[in-house]
Design a protein around this motif. Structure first.
Motif: not given
Length: 92
Positions: A35, A78, A81
Protein backbone atom coordinates in the motif's frame (compact mmCIF):
# COMPACT_ATOMS: atom_id res chain seq x y z
CA UNK A 1 5.49 -8.07 -28.63
CA UNK A 2 2.84 -5.36 -28.95
CA UNK A 3 2.03 -3.45 -25.77
CA UNK A 4 -0.80 -0.96 -25.37
CA UNK A 5 -0.73 1.73 -22.72
CA UNK A 6 -4.36 2.56 -21.96
CA UNK A 7 -5.31 6.05 -23.06
CA UNK A 8 -2.12 6.37 -25.10
CA UNK A 9 -0.58 4.30 -27.86
CA UNK A 10 0.66 0.87 -28.82
CA UNK A 11 4.35 0.00 -28.96
CA UNK A 12 6.34 -2.82 -30.52
CA UNK A 13 9.07 -4.13 -28.23
CA UNK A 14 11.63 -6.84 -28.73
CA UNK A 15 11.00 -9.90 -26.58
CA UNK A 16 14.49 -9.52 -25.09
CA UNK A 17 13.15 -6.55 -23.05
CA UNK A 18 10.61 -8.76 -21.29
CA UNK A 19 12.90 -9.68 -18.38
CA UNK A 20 13.56 -6.01 -17.64
CA UNK A 21 9.85 -5.20 -17.84
CA UNK A 22 9.13 -8.12 -15.49
CA UNK A 23 11.59 -6.69 -12.96
CA UNK A 24 9.76 -3.36 -13.08
CA UNK A 25 6.44 -5.20 -12.80
CA UNK A 26 7.73 -6.97 -9.67
CA UNK A 27 8.57 -3.60 -8.11
CA UNK A 28 5.08 -2.38 -8.93
CA UNK A 29 3.56 -5.47 -7.30
CA UNK A 30 5.63 -4.96 -4.15
CA UNK A 31 4.50 -1.34 -3.88
CA UNK A 32 0.85 -2.36 -4.31
CA UNK A 33 1.16 -5.13 -1.72
CA UNK A 34 2.68 -2.65 0.74
CA UNK A 35 0.00 0.00 0.00
CA UNK A 36 2.90 2.31 -0.87
CA UNK A 37 1.20 4.95 -3.03
CA UNK A 38 4.37 6.88 -3.89
CA UNK A 39 6.21 3.64 -4.65
CA UNK A 40 3.30 2.56 -6.83
CA UNK A 41 3.34 5.82 -8.79
CA UNK A 42 7.11 5.66 -9.25
CA UNK A 43 7.05 2.01 -10.32
CA UNK A 44 4.21 2.55 -12.79
CA UNK A 45 6.02 5.55 -14.24
CA UNK A 46 9.22 3.53 -14.65
CA UNK A 47 7.36 0.66 -16.30
CA UNK A 48 5.54 2.91 -18.76
CA UNK A 49 8.69 4.92 -19.47
CA UNK A 50 10.55 1.70 -20.29
CA UNK A 51 7.84 0.68 -22.76
CA UNK A 52 7.90 4.11 -24.39
CA UNK A 53 11.70 4.23 -24.40
CA UNK A 54 12.41 0.73 -25.70
CA UNK A 55 9.37 0.47 -27.93
CA UNK A 56 8.54 1.80 -31.36
CA UNK A 57 5.18 3.54 -31.38
CA UNK A 58 2.70 2.08 -33.83
CA UNK A 59 0.75 4.30 -36.17
CA UNK A 60 -2.48 5.02 -34.24
CA UNK A 61 -4.50 4.49 -37.42
CA UNK A 62 -3.50 0.81 -37.50
CA UNK A 63 -5.76 -1.65 -35.73
CA UNK A 64 -3.54 -4.33 -34.23
CA UNK A 65 -4.29 -6.72 -31.37
CA UNK A 66 -2.14 -6.09 -28.31
CA UNK A 67 -0.22 -8.88 -26.63
CA UNK A 68 -0.27 -6.95 -23.38
CA UNK A 69 -2.28 -4.01 -22.02
CA UNK A 70 -0.85 -1.76 -19.32
CA UNK A 71 -2.68 0.88 -17.30
CA UNK A 72 -2.28 4.53 -18.19
CA UNK A 73 -0.11 6.82 -16.08
CA UNK A 74 -3.00 8.25 -14.04
CA UNK A 75 -4.63 4.92 -13.22
CA UNK A 76 -5.42 4.60 -9.51
CA UNK A 77 -3.79 1.76 -7.61
CA UNK A 78 -7.21 0.20 -6.93
CA UNK A 79 -7.86 -0.09 -10.68
CA UNK A 80 -4.44 -1.64 -11.29
CA UNK A 81 -5.08 -4.20 -8.55
CA UNK A 82 -8.18 -5.27 -10.49
CA UNK A 83 -6.03 -5.76 -13.63
CA UNK A 84 -3.46 -7.98 -11.93
CA UNK A 85 -2.98 -11.62 -12.73
CA UNK A 86 -1.19 -13.99 -10.39
CA UNK A 87 2.21 -12.85 -11.63
CA UNK A 88 1.49 -9.14 -12.10
CA UNK A 89 0.63 -7.12 -15.15
CA UNK A 90 3.25 -8.84 -17.28
CA UNK A 91 3.15 -12.63 -17.53
CA UNK A 92 6.31 -14.50 -16.81
Amino acid sequence: MIIRILGEDQYILDDDRLDYLNDLDDQLMLALEADDESGYELSLDQLLSAVRGFGVRLNPELVVASDLVLPGPDTPASDVRAMLRGDGLIPG
